[in-house]
Design a protein around this motif. Structure first.
Motif, mmCIF file in Angstrom:
data_model
loop_
_atom_site.group_PDB
_atom_site.id
_atom_site.type_symbol
_atom_site.label_atom_id
_atom_site.label_comp_id
_atom_site.label_asym_id
_atom_site.label_seq_id
_atom_site.Cartn_x
_atom_site.Cartn_y
_atom_site.Cartn_z
ATOM 1 N N ASN A 25 -4.373 31.533 95.088
ATOM 2 C CA ASN A 25 -5.724 31.437 94.548
ATOM 3 C C ASN A 25 -6.546 30.659 95.559
ATOM 4 O O ASN A 25 -6.139 29.578 95.982
ATOM 5 N N ILE A 26 -7.665 31.225 95.937
ATOM 6 C CA ILE A 26 -8.466 30.556 96.965
ATOM 7 C C ILE A 26 -9.949 30.591 96.603
ATOM 8 O O ILE A 26 -10.453 31.603 96.111
ATOM 9 N N SER A 27 -10.618 29.477 96.810
ATOM 10 C CA SER A 27 -12.071 29.419 96.642
ATOM 11 C C SER A 27 -12.631 28.500 97.716
ATOM 12 O O SER A 27 -11.889 27.759 98.364
ATOM 13 N N VAL A 28 -13.928 28.584 97.909
ATOM 14 C CA VAL A 28 -14.571 27.661 98.851
ATOM 15 C C VAL A 28 -15.739 27.003 98.123
ATOM 16 O O VAL A 28 -16.247 27.530 97.134
ATOM 17 N N ARG A 29 -16.133 25.823 98.576
ATOM 18 C CA ARG A 29 -17.291 25.150 97.985
ATOM 19 C C ARG A 29 -17.972 24.323 99.071
ATOM 20 O O ARG A 29 -17.309 23.868 100.017
ATOM 21 N N GLU B 106 -17.603 20.625 91.663
ATOM 22 C CA GLU B 106 -17.268 21.847 90.936
ATOM 23 C C GLU B 106 -16.590 22.854 91.874
ATOM 24 O O GLU B 106 -16.999 23.011 93.021
ATOM 25 N N LEU B 107 -15.543 23.532 91.357
ATOM 26 C CA LEU B 107 -14.837 24.517 92.180
ATOM 27 C C LEU B 107 -15.640 25.806 92.291
ATOM 28 O O LEU B 107 -16.361 26.177 91.363
ATOM 29 N N GLY B 108 -15.502 26.486 93.418
ATOM 30 C CA GLY B 108 -16.158 27.772 93.590
ATOM 31 C C GLY B 108 -15.405 28.872 92.833
ATOM 32 O O GLY B 108 -14.339 28.627 92.266
ATOM 33 N N VAL B 109 -15.965 30.085 92.823
ATOM 34 C CA VAL B 109 -15.285 31.223 92.186
ATOM 35 C C VAL B 109 -14.080 31.589 93.040
ATOM 36 O O VAL B 109 -14.188 31.717 94.259
ATOM 37 N N LYS B 110 -12.912 31.765 92.379
ATOM 38 C CA LYS B 110 -11.710 32.009 93.177
ATOM 39 C C LYS B 110 -11.302 33.479 93.158
ATOM 40 O O LYS B 110 -11.616 34.221 92.233
ATOM 41 N N THR B 111 -10.569 33.860 94.194
ATOM 42 C CA THR B 111 -9.935 35.174 94.201
ATOM 43 C C THR B 111 -8.431 34.937 94.318
ATOM 44 O O THR B 111 -7.996 33.880 94.777
ATOM 45 N N GLU B 112 -7.666 35.953 93.883
ATOM 46 C CA GLU B 112 -6.217 35.839 94.001
ATOM 47 C C GLU B 112 -5.756 36.823 95.067
ATOM 48 O O GLU B 112 -6.096 38.000 95.019
ATOM 49 N N ILE B 113 -4.994 36.336 96.033
ATOM 50 C CA ILE B 113 -4.553 37.186 97.139
ATOM 51 C C ILE B 113 -3.072 37.522 96.966
ATOM 52 O O ILE B 113 -2.241 36.641 96.756
ATOM 53 N N LYS B 114 -2.753 38.807 97.085
ATOM 54 C CA LYS B 114 -1.364 39.264 96.952
ATOM 55 C C LYS B 114 -0.900 39.978 98.229
ATOM 56 O O LYS B 114 -1.696 40.189 99.142
ATOM 57 N N ASN B 115 0.375 40.358 98.236
ATOM 58 C CA ASN B 115 0.974 41.145 99.347
ATOM 59 C C ASN B 115 1.122 40.383 100.646
ATOM 60 O O ASN B 115 1.017 40.968 101.716
ATOM 61 N N MET B 116 1.339 39.082 100.596
ATOM 62 C CA MET B 116 1.555 38.348 101.843
ATOM 63 C C MET B 116 3.068 38.203 102.022
ATOM 64 O O MET B 116 3.713 37.503 101.262
ATOM 65 N N ASN B 117 3.618 38.920 103.008
ATOM 66 C CA ASN B 117 5.075 39.044 103.088
ATOM 67 C C ASN B 117 5.739 38.205 104.167
ATOM 68 O O ASN B 117 6.907 38.396 104.494
ATOM 69 N N SER B 118 4.988 37.302 104.771
ATOM 70 C CA SER B 118 5.581 36.419 105.774
ATOM 71 C C SER B 118 4.737 35.154 105.822
ATOM 72 O O SER B 118 3.619 35.115 105.304
ATOM 73 N N PHE B 119 5.296 34.098 106.449
ATOM 74 C CA PHE B 119 4.531 32.857 106.591
ATOM 75 C C PHE B 119 3.249 33.127 107.363
ATOM 76 O O PHE B 119 2.193 32.613 107.041
ATOM 77 N N ARG B 120 3.382 33.958 108.391
ATOM 78 C CA ARG B 120 2.240 34.251 109.235
ATOM 79 C C ARG B 120 1.149 34.970 108.442
ATOM 80 O O ARG B 120 -0.027 34.680 108.571
ATOM 81 N N SER B 121 1.571 35.919 107.581
ATOM 82 C CA SER B 121 0.542 36.645 106.837
ATOM 83 C C SER B 121 -0.119 35.746 105.790
ATOM 84 O O SER B 121 -1.285 35.941 105.463
ATOM 85 N N VAL B 122 0.599 34.747 105.272
ATOM 86 C CA VAL B 122 -0.034 33.794 104.346
ATOM 87 C C VAL B 122 -1.205 33.107 105.060
ATOM 88 O O VAL B 122 -2.328 33.059 104.555
#
Ligand SMILES: [Zn+2]
Length: 494
Positions: A203-207, A213-229
């Motif tokens: 889950n990632i957001s920026v502010r 207050e936290l910004g609107v977050k998105t959820e990121i999937k399909n990261m299959n290696s440390f590098r891709s994270v």
């Protein structure tokens, strides 16, 4: 503060990670089917329970609960005396029952933390919870249709949720690497991201910096290696910052990382907890977790990477760098310790340093060159220790040791046997003989000698090479080097 150079100084990145790890139990979470399906034909490790047939009763895998509690303890979590399973309802073709047995409001653990380090800085990342659930079946998408393989359905799956304490893509990668180390040390997970047995969503957001207050977050999937994270989160942070900077809205949604294109793409709008209509699983009893059992499990915890790292520096006098590399992979550290243990020697620290060098340079290089894993290592710890003995006793030179270790790796023979069989001669310890050879080389190469005296340093390398050739590698390179320099400097210029 974040461990990283910031993408921008105007915005702060806020990341929380959800790690899923398949547990290394023999059987599945709620049935007796084997989890060893990696090389099995599709739909061969199945039964009415994991196929989601009506009228069957699940039974809790005690080992899976134990592994989850051990992980939670290693992550400094509190274990409640009472926990339960819940149904998470959602329709998807890979979910055989139409619901997943998971844990909702009373997970197996809460409130832990994990420490990450980078270039001497450390940071504490909060762990919200570690809970237990079941994996889904696997869909294989083909041209125009999809296939379902139920082998994976019902495999024990542990979910570890972090607090939104991560402040940069680099921190996210360090967190994942540390988490993997701990899970592998505990022996609860294979840690293989490439095979999907360890997975990560973020889950990632920026502010704007300074905003509470936290910004609107998105959820990121399909990261299959440390590098891709790290890459996916860098991309997504940048994408969100650009939207904010140009006054556009960020939508709360699930986005997939497309490795080949280096971008995230929108997949679906994010579900909320109420969409899943959670309710307590009526087919399973609640879990009463006795304090005695928790303490038994705590006593079973192995030495964890941080403790091992500190011990290597303290007990063996290794550098931080060497201790880090040796403890990243549990199997590598285990091998190193067995080499040291196989060495009866008075100077344990010196032997440990020599063993660390041998393992980190030669053994790792040979494994890589032959595409072997540590489990397949043909070089026994005893053979490595034997090689170090031969070097210690001055029976072989460093140069000869390379040839011996290659042969030991290929044949599985002990180094001392190889030395005997190949008739490898001991190093020239006869100073007079070595002096004579060096003098000969100097006399036979007047041009190179004058080059050296004119300041061409590679001329010296050539001369060393000539001496080594004449001694057939039996001379010690460092003594040849120092004798040559002394002689070249003392012999009057022509
Ligand atoms: Zn089954």
């Amino acid at each position: 503060m974040a461990i990283d150079t910031e993408i921008t100084t105007d915005f702060e990145i806020v990341i929380g990670l959800e790690v899923h790890a398949q547990l290394l139990t023999k059987s599945k979470m709620f049935c007796t089917c084997s989890t060893d399906y990696a090389n099995a034909a599709p739909n061969t490790h199945v039964c009415p329970v994991c196929m989601g047939m009506p009228g069957v009763l699940p039974v809790i895998n005690e080992r899976a609960v134990a592994y989850t509690i051990m992980t939670a303890l290693a992550l400094n979590c509190t274990i409640p005396e009472y926990s339960k399973f819940d149904r998470k309802n959602y329709p998807y073709p890979d979910l055989m029952k139409g619901y997943q047995i998971s844990q909702y409001d009373i997970p197996l653990s809460r409130n832990g933390y994990l420490m990450i380090e980078h270039e001497g800085q450390t940071k504490r990342i909060g762990i919200t919870r570690v809970h237990l659930e079941e994996d889904t079946a696997r869909l294989l998408h083909r041209e125009g249709y999809s296939l379902v393989d139920i082998n994976r359905s019902g495999t024990p799956l542990m979910e570890i949720v972090s607090e939104p304490d991560i402040r940069s893509p680099l921190e996210a990668r360090l967190y994942m690497q540390k988490m993997r180390e701990i899970l592998v040390y505990l022996g609860v997970s294979s840690g293989r991201m490439e095979e999907g047995s360890l997975r990560c969503d973020a889950n990632i957001s920026v502010r704007p910096r300074g905003q509470q207050e936290l910004g609107v977050k998105t959820e990121i999937k399909n990261m299959n290696s440390f590098r891709s994270v790290e890459r996916a989160l860098s991309y997504e942070a940048q994408r969100q910052i650009e939207l904010l900077q140009t006054g556009q809205p960020i939508h709360q949604e699930t986005r997939g990382w497309v490795e080949t294109k280096g971008i995230t793409v929108g997949q679906r709008s994010k579900e909320y907890a109420h969409d899943y209509r959670y309710f307590p699983e009526p087919d399973l009893p609640p879990l009463i977790i006795s304090r005695v059992w928790v303490e038994e499990l705590r006593a079973q915890l192995p030495e964890l990477p941080d403790a091992r790292r500190a011990r290597y520096m303290d007990e063996y006098g290794l550098s931080a760098q060497d201790a880090n590399v040796l403890t990243e992979e549990k199997a590598l550290g285990d091998y190193f310790e067995r080499v040291v243990a196989a060495s009866p020697t008075s100077d344990r620290k010196a032997r440990a340093k020599a063993a660390a060098n041998l393992v980190l340079n030669e053994v790792v290089r040979l494994l890589k060159a032959n595409s072997f894993s540590l489990e397949e290592n043909p070089l026994s710890p005893e053979a490595s220790a034997n090689l170090l003995d031969l070097l210690d006793k001055g029976r072989i030179t460093g140069k000869q040791s390379k040839e011996v270790i290659e042969e030991a790796f290929a044949s599985g023979k002990m180094p001392e046997t190889i030395v005997k069989e190949k008739g490898i001669q001991p190093p020239i310890s006869d100073q007079v003989a070595l002096d004579r050879i060096i003098e000969e080389v100097i006399a036979n190469n007047p041009k190179v000698v004058s080059d050296y005296r004119a300041g061409k340093t590679n001329a010296l390398q050539y001369l060393i090479g000539q001496v080594m050739k004449k001694t057939r590698g039996q001379a010690k390179a460092d003594s040849v080097h120092s004798i040559l320099i002394t002689k070249l400097d003392e012999t009057p210029s022509a």
